[in-house]
Design an enzyme around this catalytic site. Structure first.
Site, PDB file in Angstrom:
ATOM      1  N   SER A 179     -87.206 -71.506 104.734  1.00  0.00           N
ATOM      2  CA  SER A 179     -87.323 -71.719 106.167  1.00  0.00           C
ATOM      3  C   SER A 179     -88.586 -71.009 106.676  1.00  0.00           C
ATOM      4  CB  SER A 179     -86.054 -71.231 106.880  1.00  0.00           C
ATOM      5  OG  SER A 179     -86.016 -71.708 108.209  1.00  0.00           O
ATOM      6  N   ASP A 247     -76.768 -95.558  99.498  1.00  0.00           N
ATOM      7  CA  ASP A 247     -76.159 -94.887  98.350  1.00  0.00           C
ATOM      8  C   ASP A 247     -76.669 -95.463  97.031  1.00  0.00           C
ATOM      9  OD1 ASP A 247     -74.565 -93.591  96.539  1.00  0.00           O
ATOM     10  OD2 ASP A 247     -72.672 -94.383  97.258  1.00  0.00           O
ATOM     11  N   ASP A 250     -80.778 -95.556  94.643  1.00  0.00           N
ATOM     12  CA  ASP A 250     -81.277 -94.827  93.471  1.00  0.00           C
ATOM     13  C   ASP A 250     -80.700 -95.394  92.173  1.00  0.00           C
ATOM     14  OD1 ASP A 250     -78.686 -94.042  93.780  1.00  0.00           O
ATOM     15  OD2 ASP A 250     -79.061 -91.893  93.703  1.00  0.00           O
ATOM     16  N   ASP A 254     -72.684 -93.358  94.152  1.00  0.00           N
ATOM     17  CA  ASP A 254     -71.890 -92.152  93.895  1.00  0.00           C
ATOM     18  C   ASP A 254     -71.685 -91.304  95.148  1.00  0.00           C
ATOM     19  OD1 ASP A 254     -74.490 -91.368  94.244  1.00  0.00           O
ATOM     20  OD2 ASP A 254     -74.602 -90.121  92.448  1.00  0.00           O
ATOM     21  N   ASP A 400     -81.542 -81.669 105.096  1.00  0.00           N
ATOM     22  CA  ASP A 400     -81.936 -80.575 105.990  1.00  0.00           C
ATOM     23  C   ASP A 400     -82.145 -81.098 107.404  1.00  0.00           C
ATOM     24  OD1 ASP A 400     -83.135 -78.387 107.273  1.00  0.00           O
ATOM     25  OD2 ASP A 400     -84.238 -77.795 105.480  1.00  0.00           O
ATOM     26  N   HIS A 446     -79.836 -77.065 105.056  1.00  0.00           N
ATOM     27  CA  HIS A 446     -81.001 -76.203 105.237  1.00  0.00           C
ATOM     28  C   HIS A 446     -80.950 -75.022 104.271  1.00  0.00           C
ATOM     29  CE1 HIS A 446     -84.422 -74.426 107.065  1.00  0.00           C
ATOM     30  NE2 HIS A 446     -83.778 -73.421 107.598  1.00  0.00           N
TER      31      HIS A 446
END
Length: 537
Positions: A179, A247, A250, A254, A400, A446
C-alpha cells in the site's frame, strides 16, 4: 549504503554484539536522538499482528527508539530491533500503510525471527495528534518526510546503529512494504537505488496524487444524488454478473476470475425490467457503475487521470467495495476519508474544503504541481537500481478495492517502455525479468485476504514451514534471487476456494504477463495441475 550485490559471500553470523544494548543511547549521530535502547528477553511481542491474532513470539533483541530531525520541522520517529544472538548479517526495513503516523512494531517480529536487524518509521508525524493528512497543514517539510525522506533517513540511521552494535555494517539490505509501503518501496528504487539490494512492493500506492483523486471521483459518483447511489445490498448481483461473465476467461470455471482485463462484461443484463430489486440496477445506478469502472478523467481534455475499478469477481466481499468505496453511509468509506483529507489538508491546507467543490481539471493540476513531485513514485527510470544489481518483486491482488490492480500493470509497462527506449551501458542485461517481476493475484483483496491463492508469505506472521520454501514465501524468494541469482519462476499461493471456502486451494502465481493455466487433468485446487502460460490480452 547497502551491501554490494554480487560481492563476496555474507560474513558469518555475529552472535555476540560488540557492545551492550543500553550503551547505544550514547551514540552521537547526525540529527538523531536515541531516546531508549532496551534489551528485551525472548517472548511475546507487545504488539499483536492484528486484533484477535495470535501473539507473536520474538527472540531476544535490543529495541532502539529514536527521533531524527533532518530539517528544522522534522520529527521522524523510528524503531530498530537488533537480535542479541544469531544475527544473519542483514538488514530489513518495513513500510507503512495509509498516511502512516505510527510505527508498525508488529511487523518487526518476523524479520527478527529470521535473524535480521529490523526497522520501521512513522514517516515523520504522530497520527494520534495529526490524523490522516492533517500533519501537512503549514508543514511542507513534513510532507517531504512523508513523501520520501523518512524512509531513506531511517535506512541510513538504522544501518549505522547496527554497525555500532555489532561492529560491522549489514552486508545485505531489504525493504518490504504494501500500500503506502509499496509506494515507499518504489520510491526507494527510484530515488535511492543504493539503499536496498532487494525490494518487495505490494499493491503500491505509487501514483499517490492521482489515486487519491480517484477516491474523490468514486465518492462523487456514488453521492451524485439518491437515485445514483447503488444500495450496498445490490453488490452481490454485480459480483454474480462478473463471475458469470469472466470465470471461464482463463480456461477454467472455478469461481476465480484470474484474468479480469481479458473479460468483457455486459452490465446491461443487470437492468431492472420491472420493479426495482436487489437483483438489478436502475438506469442511474448503471451510470454510477460505469463511472466507477471508467475512472476519473479530466473534463477539459478527456485525459485519463487514474484507472477505474477492476471488475474481479469479489466486489461484494466486506473488505472490498463495501469497506473501501461504499462505507456505512455517504462520506464514510475508507476512500472518501483518504481522498477528502488529501485535498483538504495536503493540497489546499483549508479545513473547510469539501469534496463537492472538486474540479477534476483545476484542482488536479494544483495537486500535480504542489504535491505530486514529492509523493508520487511513478518515475520509470530504474536504470541505477538495475545497474547495481537490485531486485524488485511487486505483487497486487486483482480484487484490491483500495488501489486498483491495473495501476501496477501500468507502472510495470511504463518501466518496460522506458528501459527499452533508453540505453544504459552499466547493465549487461536488458531484460526486465532479470531484475523486476510482477505477480498478479486473483481473488486477493488489499495486500492480503480474499478468496483464492492469497497467501504466499505476504502476511505479517507467515508460518515457519512456508518461510523455508522460496515458492511459498515471497521474501525467501527475494533473498534467493539477490544472494544466489535464482529468479522466482513462480510463487505458490494458498487460500480458501471461492466455490468452497472450507477447502484450501493452492495455485501458481506467475510473473506478469503470464498466468496459471490448467493442464486439463488433476485436481483444480492443486497447484500441481497448473503451469504458467501467457495470458490472453
Amino acid at each position: 549504503m547497502a551491501g554490494t550485490v554480487g560481492a563476496a559471500p555474507l560474513h558469518a553470523q555475529t552472535t555476540v554484539p560488540a557492545r551492550s544494548c543500553e550503551s547505544l543511547t550514547a551514540l552521537q549521530l547526525p540529527h538523531l536522538t536515541i531516546v531508549t535502547a532496551t534489551a528485551v528477553s525472548a517472548g511475546t511481542a507487545a504488539a499483536p499482528a492484528a486484533p484477535g491474532a495470535a501473539p507473536l513470539d520474538v527472540p531476544a533483541h535490543c529495541e532502539v527508539r529514536a527521533v531524527s530531525r533532518p530539517s528544522l520541522d522534522s520529527e521522524i520517529g523510528l524503531e530498530v530491533w537488533l537480535p542479541l544472538t544469531g544475527w544473519n548479517g542483514k538488514y530489513r526495513q518495513n513500510g507503512n500503510g495509509g498516511f502512516a503516523g505510527t510505527i508498525n512494531r508488529a511487523s518487526l517480529a518476523d524479520p527478527v525471527r529470521r535473524g535480521y536487524v529490523a526497522a520501521a518509521t512513522d514517516d515523520g508525524h504522530d497520527a494520534s495528534k495529526t490524523p490522516q493528512g492533517t500533519f501537512a497543514v503549514g508543514h511542507p517539510e513534513k510532507v517531504i518526510d512523508f513523501g520520501y525522506r523518512a524512509v531513506h533517513d531511517t535506512a541510513e540511521q538504522a544501518k549505522t546503529i547496527a554497525a555500532a552494535f555489532y561492529g560491522t555494517r549489514p552486508a545485505r539490505s531489504y525493504f518490504v512494504g504494501c500500500s503506502n509501503g509499496g509506494r515507499e518501496a518504489l520510491m526507494e528504487a527510484q530515488r535511492f537505488p543504493e539503499d536496498f539490494d532487494g525490494i518487495i512492493a505490494g499493491a503500491p500506492a505509487s501514483d499517490w496524487s492521482h489515486l487519491f483523486t480517484s477516491f474523490v471521483w468514486n465518492e462523487r459518483a456514488l453521492t451524485k444524488d439518491d437515485a445514483h447511489r447503488i444500495p450496498l445490498e445490490k453488490l452481490p448481483a454485480v459480483q454474480k454478473t462478473v463471475v458469470a461473465a469472466c470465470d471461464a476467461s482463463d480456461g477454467l470455471k472455478d469461481g476465480l476470475v484470474s484474468n479480469p482485463l481479458a473479460c468483457r462484461i455486459n452490465f446491461a443484463a443487470l437492468a431492472c425490467t420491472g420493479a426495482d430489486s436487489a437483483e438489478c440496477l436502475t438506469a442511474p445506478q448503471r451510470e454510477t457503475l460505469r463511472a466507477l469502472l471508467s475512472g476519473p478523467t479530466n473534463p477539459q481534455t478527456g485525459e485519463q487521470i487514474f484507472p477505474g475499478l477492476v471488475a474481479s469477481g469479489v466486489e461484494a466481499a466486506p473488505a472490498n467495495w463495501p469497506l473501501w468505496i461504499w462505507g456505512a453511509a455517504p462520506g464514510r468509506s475508507a476512500q472518501a476519508g483518504f481522498g477528502a483529507s488529501y485535498f483538504r489538508d495536503v493540497v489546499f491546507e483549508q479545513p473547510t474544503w469539501d469534496v463537492r467543490s472538486m474540479d477534476f481539471d483545476r484542482d488536479v493540476r494544483r495537486s500535480d504541481v504542489k504535491v505530486g513531485p514529492i509523493v508520487d513514485a511513478t518515475n520509470p527510470d530504474l536504470r541505477s537500481f538495475r545497474a547495481r544489481g537490485g531486485k524488485l518483486l511487486q505483487y497486487h491482488g486483482w480484487g484490491d478495492a483500495a488501489i486498483v490492480a491495473s495501476s501496477s500493470i501500468a507502472y510495470y509497462e511504463a518501466v518496460r517502455a522506458f528501459l527499452s527506449a533508453v540505453p544504459d551501458p552499466r547493465s549487461a542485461s536488458k531484460e526486465m525479468d532479470d531484475f523486476y517481476r510482477l505477480f498478479m493475484v486473483p481473488g486477493m483483496s488489499h495486500c492480503s485476504g480474499g478468496a483464492g491463492p492469497v497467501r504466499f508469505g505476504n502476511d505479517a506472521n507467515p508460518p515457519a514451514a512456508s518461510i523455508a520454501d522460496p515458492e511459498r514465501d515471497m521474501f525467501t524468494a527475494l533473498e534467493r534471487w539477490v544472494e544466489h541469482g535464482i529468479a522466482p519462476a513462480r510463487l505458490i499461493g494458498s487460500g480458501p476456494s471461492p466455490l468452497d471456502p472450507a477447502t484450501t486451494m493452492t495455485r501458481p502465481l506467475c510473473p506478469y504477463p503470464h498466468q496459471a493455466q490448467y493442464t486439463g487433468s488433476g485436481a483444480t485446487n492443486d497447484a500441481a495441475s497448473f503451469v504458467c502460460a501467457a495470458a490472453a490480452r
